[in-house]
Design an enzyme around this catalytic site. Structure first.
Site, PDB file in Angstrom:
ATOM      1  N   HIS A 139       0.945  -1.292  -0.020  1.00 56.58           N
ATOM      2  CA  HIS A 139       0.230  -0.209  -0.616  1.00 56.58           C
ATOM      3  C   HIS A 139       0.975   1.385   0.126  1.00 56.58           C
ATOM      4  O   HIS A 139       0.418   2.030  -0.129  1.00 56.58           O
ATOM      5  CB  HIS A 139      -0.782  -0.189   1.076  1.00 56.58           C
ATOM      6  CG  HIS A 139      -0.430   0.877   2.249  1.00 56.58           C
ATOM      7  ND1 HIS A 139      -0.086  -0.694   3.427  1.00 56.58           N
ATOM      8  CD2 HIS A 139      -0.051   1.114   3.536  1.00 56.58           C
ATOM      9  CE1 HIS A 139       0.324  -0.770   4.564  1.00 56.58           C
ATOM     10  NE2 HIS A 139       0.290   1.160   4.214  1.00 56.58           N
ATOM     11  N   ASP A 191       0.189  -7.590   1.130  1.00 50.68           N
ATOM     12  CA  ASP A 191       0.410  -5.991   1.508  1.00 50.68           C
ATOM     13  C   ASP A 191       1.831  -6.024   1.384  1.00 50.68           C
ATOM     14  O   ASP A 191       2.105  -5.451   2.203  1.00 50.68           O
ATOM     15  CB  ASP A 191       0.232  -5.469   2.769  1.00 50.68           C
ATOM     16  CG  ASP A 191      -0.001  -4.621   2.903  1.00 50.68           C
ATOM     17  OD1 ASP A 191       0.101  -3.492   1.455  1.00 50.68           O
ATOM     18  OD2 ASP A 191      -0.053  -3.509   4.324  1.00 50.68           O
ATOM     19  N   SER A 234       4.861   2.196   8.044  1.00 50.90           N
ATOM     20  CA  SER A 234       4.581   0.882   7.459  1.00 50.90           C
ATOM     21  C   SER A 234       5.534   0.529   5.637  1.00 50.90           C
ATOM     22  O   SER A 234       6.249   1.551   5.291  1.00 50.90           O
ATOM     23  CB  SER A 234       3.066   1.429   6.296  1.00 50.90           C
ATOM     24  OG  SER A 234       1.743   1.588   7.183  1.00 50.90           O
TER      25      SER A 234
END
Length: 386
Positions: A134, A164, A242
């Site tokens: 993402h 992901d 992230s």
């Protein structure tokens, strides 16, 4: 952060620089007061020495140079406007346009640049980087920032939204600093966990906690579009973290930071186990895509008093019609007690067995049904993209 609160502790020692020293152990103090100025200086030097020996600092020194900032740029198409700010529904009304002599509206879409930022870490000296899908998904441009200040263009080698995970390649030749990888299969609840990344755009931020739980299924967190069993930690993982690494006490990467719970009960962070990420990365590098075998069942672990009469196993809560499981004869309520003769105790073990079997492979199961044991072989198929 809402605020801080100070709590007083009654004890028989002295609290100094976060270290509780028993009475009589303060340098030169003989347990009374804080000693002389020389003793205080000696104590400060000892405290500084302890600080330099922090295992967290050593862990970050080992992996930190390989942690990178990933800046992305993507083009977003915006529906056309016009009409002087009048409501679009009114402008599209043919009677309104005819009454006011307005021609047919030609609303041309426009484009704008959208920028994002995340973290990642280099896993090969030639410049291969692991991060979250993402972070780089639909990006037109990827720029990688290193701790030494260099900024290098990057190319997305491949990404897999279902897990992901993404692999990015640095455009310039190395050698680049590499983060050592650990073994996520050997983790235990309560071990140290150190999160490194760039939350809110603040480079090289370090937070620490412990491993709170293992094998947290993403679907149980309300995330139905991912296929993940996650490491749970209370080390702070904030927006921008992230794709950054979760380290163990030795500075080895044990996970990839991916999720944080921001609502009630905040303080729960989640990371993709590095062993799972390794396998996904290998497939992305080799083919640019990932194989996801499935058998089409919903799973839950056997629990005491659930009527199965078994101490361990995996219960089939649902069987998808037309799935490999249904075609093989599995039924809702069946309990899988072994795969290829090896006992299993958790849904994650069965999922791992399906992954090992692969699409078109053979998955021999020992199934308990109504007090009888059956031998059933299932052939996993490719999970259809959503």
């Amino acid at each position: 952060m809402v605020g801080t609160r100070t709590r007083s502790w009654v004890c028989s020692g002295v609290l100094a620089a976060g270290l509780l020293l028993p009475s009589g152990t303060w340098p030169g103090g003989a347990g009374v007061g804080f000693g002389t100025g020389a003793a205080r200086a000696q104590g400060a030097a000892a405290g500084a020495g302890l600080a330099r020996q922090s295992f967290v600092a050593a862990a970050v020194r080992r992996a930190g140079p390989a942690v990178v900032t990933i800046d992305t740029e993507r083009t977003v198409v915006v529906p056309g406007g016009g009409g002087g700010g009048l409501p679009r529904g009114l402008l599209n009304d043919p009677l309104f346009r005819q009454f006011f002599g307005m021609p047919q509206l030609q609303q041309q879409p426009s484009q704008r640049k959208e920028r994002g930022q995340g973290s990642g870490f280099i896993v090969q000296a030639d410049g291969l980087i692991l991060t979250n899908a993402h972070v780089v998904e639909k990006s037109d441009r990827v720029t990688v920032g290193l701790q030494d200040g260099r900024r290098v263009e990057g190319t997305v080698v491949g990404l897999d939204p279902l897990t992901d995970l993404a692999v990015v390649k640095l455009a310039s030749t190395g050698p680049w600093p590499v983060a050592p990888l650990g073994n996520s299969d050997g983790l235990q609840v309560g071990e140290w966990a150190i999160a490194v990344g760039n939350p809110f755009g603040l480079d090289n931020t370090v937070t620490m906690g412990i491993i709170s739980s293992l094998n947290r299924n993403a679907s149980k967190l309300g995330i139905t579009d991912k296929r993940l069993d996650l490491i749970q930690t209370d080390a702070a993982i904030n927006p921008g973290n992230s794709g950054g690494p979760l380290l163990n006490a030795e500075g080895e990467v044990i996970g990839i930071n991916t999720l944080v719970r921001t609502g009630p009960g905040a303080g729960l962070g989640f990371a993709i186990p590095i062993n799972r990420a390794r396998e996904i990365a290998r497939q992305l590098i080799a083919t640019g895509k990932v194989s996801h075998p499935m058998i089409g069942v919903g799973l839950d672990g056997v629990k005491p008093g659930d009527g199965s009469g078994l101490s361990q196993g995996v219960r089939l809560m649902s069987v998808q019609p037309g799935s490999p499981a249904a075609r093989a004869g599995l039924q809702q309520g069946d309990v899988i007690v072994a795969v290829a003769g090896q006992p299993i105790a958790s849904p994650s073990q069965l999922v791992a067995a399906v992954e090992r079997a692969g699409v078109g492979g053979s998955l021999p199961l020992t199934v308990s049904r109504a007090g009888r044991q059956l031998q059933i072989t299932v052939v996993p198929s490719q999970l259809a993209p959503r």
